[in-house]
Design a protein around this motif. Sequence first.
Motif, PDB file in Angstrom:
ATOM      1  N   LEU A   1     -14.715   1.724  21.476  1.00  0.00           N
ATOM      2  CA  LEU A   1     -15.608   2.274  20.457  1.00  0.00           C
ATOM      3  C   LEU A   1     -16.834   2.923  21.080  1.00  0.00           C
ATOM      4  N   ASP A   2     -17.224   2.469  22.280  1.00  0.00           N
ATOM      5  CA  ASP A   2     -18.335   3.123  22.984  1.00  0.00           C
ATOM      6  C   ASP A   2     -17.987   4.565  23.330  1.00  0.00           C
ATOM      7  N   LYS A   3     -16.708   4.810  23.606  1.00  0.00           N
ATOM      8  CA  LYS A   3     -16.287   6.126  24.084  1.00  0.00           C
ATOM      9  C   LYS A   3     -16.014   7.111  22.949  1.00  0.00           C
ATOM     10  N   LYS A   4     -15.364   6.616  21.876  1.00  0.00           N
ATOM     11  CA  LYS A   4     -14.920   7.542  20.847  1.00  0.00           C
ATOM     12  C   LYS A   4     -14.703   6.819  19.523  1.00  0.00           C
ATOM     13  N   PRO A   5     -15.070   7.442  18.402  1.00  0.00           N
ATOM     14  CA  PRO A   5     -14.796   6.823  17.101  1.00  0.00           C
ATOM     15  C   PRO A   5     -13.297   6.721  16.850  1.00  0.00           C
ATOM     16  N   ARG A   6     -12.940   5.812  15.946  1.00  0.00           N
ATOM     17  CA  ARG A   6     -11.544   5.633  15.558  1.00  0.00           C
ATOM     18  C   ARG A   6     -11.410   5.839  14.059  1.00  0.00           C
ATOM     19  N   ALA A   7     -10.261   6.343  13.629  1.00  0.00           N
ATOM     20  CA  ALA A   7     -10.017   6.543  12.205  1.00  0.00           C
ATOM     21  C   ALA A   7      -8.538   6.385  11.914  1.00  0.00           C
ATOM     22  N   TYR A   8      -8.241   5.825  10.750  1.00  0.00           N
ATOM     23  CA  TYR A   8      -6.863   5.600  10.320  1.00  0.00           C
ATOM     24  C   TYR A   8      -6.774   5.924   8.831  1.00  0.00           C
ATOM     25  N   THR A   9      -5.635   6.419   8.419  1.00  0.00           N
ATOM     26  CA  THR A   9      -5.362   6.595   6.996  1.00  0.00           C
ATOM     27  C   THR A   9      -4.188   5.702   6.631  1.00  0.00           C
TER      28      THR A   9
ATOM     29  N   ILE B   1      -9.874   4.341   6.989  1.00  0.00           N
ATOM     30  CA  ILE B   1     -10.570   3.315   7.773  1.00  0.00           C
ATOM     31  C   ILE B   1     -11.183   3.977   8.996  1.00  0.00           C
ATOM     32  N   ARG B   2     -12.456   3.695   9.244  1.00  0.00           N
ATOM     33  CA  ARG B   2     -13.159   4.328  10.352  1.00  0.00           C
ATOM     34  C   ARG B   2     -13.980   3.292  11.104  1.00  0.00           C
ATOM     35  N   ALA B   3     -14.278   3.598  12.360  1.00  0.00           N
ATOM     36  CA  ALA B   3     -15.103   2.702  13.178  1.00  0.00           C
ATOM     37  C   ALA B   3     -15.773   3.498  14.276  1.00  0.00           C
ATOM     38  N   GLN B   4     -17.007   3.112  14.600  1.00  0.00           N
ATOM     39  CA  GLN B   4     -17.722   3.762  15.684  1.00  0.00           C
ATOM     40  C   GLN B   4     -18.946   2.939  16.048  1.00  0.00           C
TER      41      GLN B   4
ATOM     42  N   GLN C   1     -22.947   2.707  16.492  1.00  0.00           N
ATOM     43  CA  GLN C   1     -24.147   3.318  15.939  1.00  0.00           C
ATOM     44  C   GLN C   1     -25.356   2.672  16.610  1.00  0.00           C
ATOM     45  N   GLY C   2     -25.874   3.311  17.654  1.00  0.00           N
ATOM     46  CA  GLY C   2     -26.992   2.741  18.382  1.00  0.00           C
ATOM     47  C   GLY C   2     -26.558   1.474  19.109  1.00  0.00           C
ATOM     48  N   ALA C   3     -27.238   0.381  18.802  1.00  0.00           N
ATOM     49  CA  ALA C   3     -26.901  -0.899  19.423  1.00  0.00           C
ATOM     50  C   ALA C   3     -25.903  -1.686  18.594  1.00  0.00           C
ATOM     51  N   ARG C   4     -25.481  -1.120  17.475  1.00  0.00           N
ATOM     52  CA  ARG C   4     -24.573  -1.822  16.574  1.00  0.00           C
ATOM     53  C   ARG C   4     -23.252  -1.071  16.442  1.00  0.00           C
ATOM     54  N   TYR C   5     -22.291  -1.772  15.882  1.00  0.00           N
ATOM     55  CA  TYR C   5     -20.974  -1.191  15.612  1.00  0.00           C
ATOM     56  C   TYR C   5     -20.715  -1.271  14.110  1.00  0.00           C
ATOM     57  N   GLN C   6     -20.067  -0.234  13.598  1.00  0.00           N
ATOM     58  CA  GLN C   6     -19.749  -0.201  12.169  1.00  0.00           C
ATOM     59  C   GLN C   6     -18.282   0.122  11.971  1.00  0.00           C
ATOM     60  N   THR C   7     -17.655  -0.581  11.074  1.00  0.00           N
ATOM     61  CA  THR C   7     -16.333  -0.209  10.593  1.00  0.00           C
ATOM     62  C   THR C   7     -16.384  -0.195   9.079  1.00  0.00           C
ATOM     63  N   ASP C   8     -15.766   0.811   8.489  1.00  0.00           N
ATOM     64  CA  ASP C   8     -15.811   0.930   7.026  1.00  0.00           C
ATOM     65  C   ASP C   8     -14.470   1.394   6.502  1.00  0.00           C
ATOM     66  N   ALA C   9     -14.224   1.087   5.250  1.00  0.00           N
ATOM     67  CA  ALA C   9     -13.027   1.529   4.542  1.00  0.00           C
ATOM     68  C   ALA C   9     -13.460   2.150   3.229  1.00  0.00           C
ATOM     69  N   SER C  10     -12.906   3.283   2.891  1.00  0.00           N
ATOM     70  CA  SER C  10     -13.171   3.933   1.605  1.00  0.00           C
ATOM     71  C   SER C  10     -11.843   4.221   0.927  1.00  0.00           C
ATOM     72  N   ALA C  11     -11.804   4.037  -0.391  1.00  0.00           N
ATOM     73  CA  ALA C  11     -10.559   4.184  -1.142  1.00  0.00           C
ATOM     74  C   ALA C  11     -10.667   5.339  -2.127  1.00  0.00           C
ATOM     75  N   ALA C  12      -9.538   5.659  -2.747  1.00  0.00           N
ATOM     76  CA  ALA C  12      -9.498   6.753  -3.713  1.00  0.00           C
ATOM     77  C   ALA C  12     -10.400   6.446  -4.896  1.00  0.00           C
TER      78      ALA C  12
END
Length: 521
Positions: free
Chosen positions: A217-225, A251-254, A256-267
Amino acid sequence: MVKFLDKNSGFNQWNARQQSGAGKSRFSGMLWWFVLFVAAWWLVGTFVAPKKHDASNTPAPVIEADVSAVPVSELDGEKITARVRGLRISDIDLKDFKREADGDAPMRLLPDEDAFAEIGMVARGTAAPTAETVWRASNGAQTWRNSDGVLFTRTVSADGYVITVIDEIKNNAKKDFAFAPYARIVRPADARASAGVYTGLVAYANGDVEHDDWRDLDKKPRAYTTGQGFTGFADQYWETLVAIDSPDQTIRAQKQGARYQTDASAAAVSVAPGATARITTHLYAGPRERDALGAASKLIAGANQTMDYGWFWFLARPMLWLLNAINAIVMNYGIAIIILTILLRMLLWPLTRKSYTSMIAMQKMQPEMARIQKLYANDKTRMQVEIMRLYQTHKTSPMSGCLPMLIQIPIFFALYKALLISVQMRNAHFLWISDLAAMDPYFIMPVLMGLTMWLQQYLQSASNKGATGDALAQTQKAMRWMPVLFTVLFAWMPAGLVLYWTVSNLFGIAQMYIIKRRMQK
């Protein structure tokens, strides 16, 4: 048989060369076993990683919000307590697990303002609650009404380690509105993450569990559908997973500064005038433990698949089950490891006995082997025939002692993984050791392991004195360093694993003594 052993046979010529250097090959073979052992250990701890998936979607940034004005309520369940502040849930305490071995404070997940789970929605055509929204308590629920008259009612409940958030949206306006649910987890990385267990992002997309460690995650964001799934973060012993009960998710993850975030958004969910819609979201915050995740999988499909049993899962799972079953009887994981080790060695007794018997036979063969090698030094084919005849006479072979070692390698790695992922092993006491899942802080157990390994080798080589050639003497001299190398290698491994190896050595010494006594009789 004579035809098969014809001197023009390529196999026989190769085998003759092998047998002519039998002593030297034993030395190199032992070194190769050690090299393979260390290489396998390195590969398991460093290079075993799941397939990564990238996408062009850029995750939404962490939205900083001033939530100081949002009232706080306490969620008290059977297994957990948590702080609920509007859309955010944090300070999740696990009642059954202690933060420190000798402390009373419960283990806490998402423990401060920089770590939280946020469950909300994005509205189209109207306003939706935000992290700064001040809700009003009403009959055990929270309510908020926007300027268009849309009423939002939120209820939060806990069942085991799963927190369920139900949002009801009642459209009192005269036109349609759409609301797209989202959920995210924000937290720092685990600085104490174990190299032998997957930690970092864990997501469930299209029926597969995806892992991306903190460095990825430090290198590159991740995303999945995916149709439906979940996302979250995993530590060595704990997981926080969030799943929206809605289709067509991203679904996404990356970082953000000193923290990490993963989130999911739906239709988006469309709500007609006068209609009511319901959105359900589940948050798992608990141990990486089979029963707990199995119970959570009834609400979060696939949660039970996030356990990391490693390559030898088919051995690690029953071994972990048996270890917990023994502990339920003896009430001490150190004693349970000792009993498990004895049971495993008893199961391998026939193979080990065959290995020791073959080893003793090979030792007795050394003078005759040396005589044949010297007598037929210029006739490799005849040397090979005579050596094979010697093996047949003693009813043994050079490979008969390798099988027990080959079997113990997967058992070793399976037990290593079982000890690392067992949350029950965390803070488990045994004698002077306060945590069997961590290294021995005083290095007493690794030293005992090295001493028992040296004693085992000493007994194995005791009967060789005066009956060996230069090659075997060099092998024995080199093998004397093996206990030292293994002591250093095991010094930073889990104390429970070193305890297993030490007890296994002691069992092997006793077994060797019994077999030698029987052969002498």
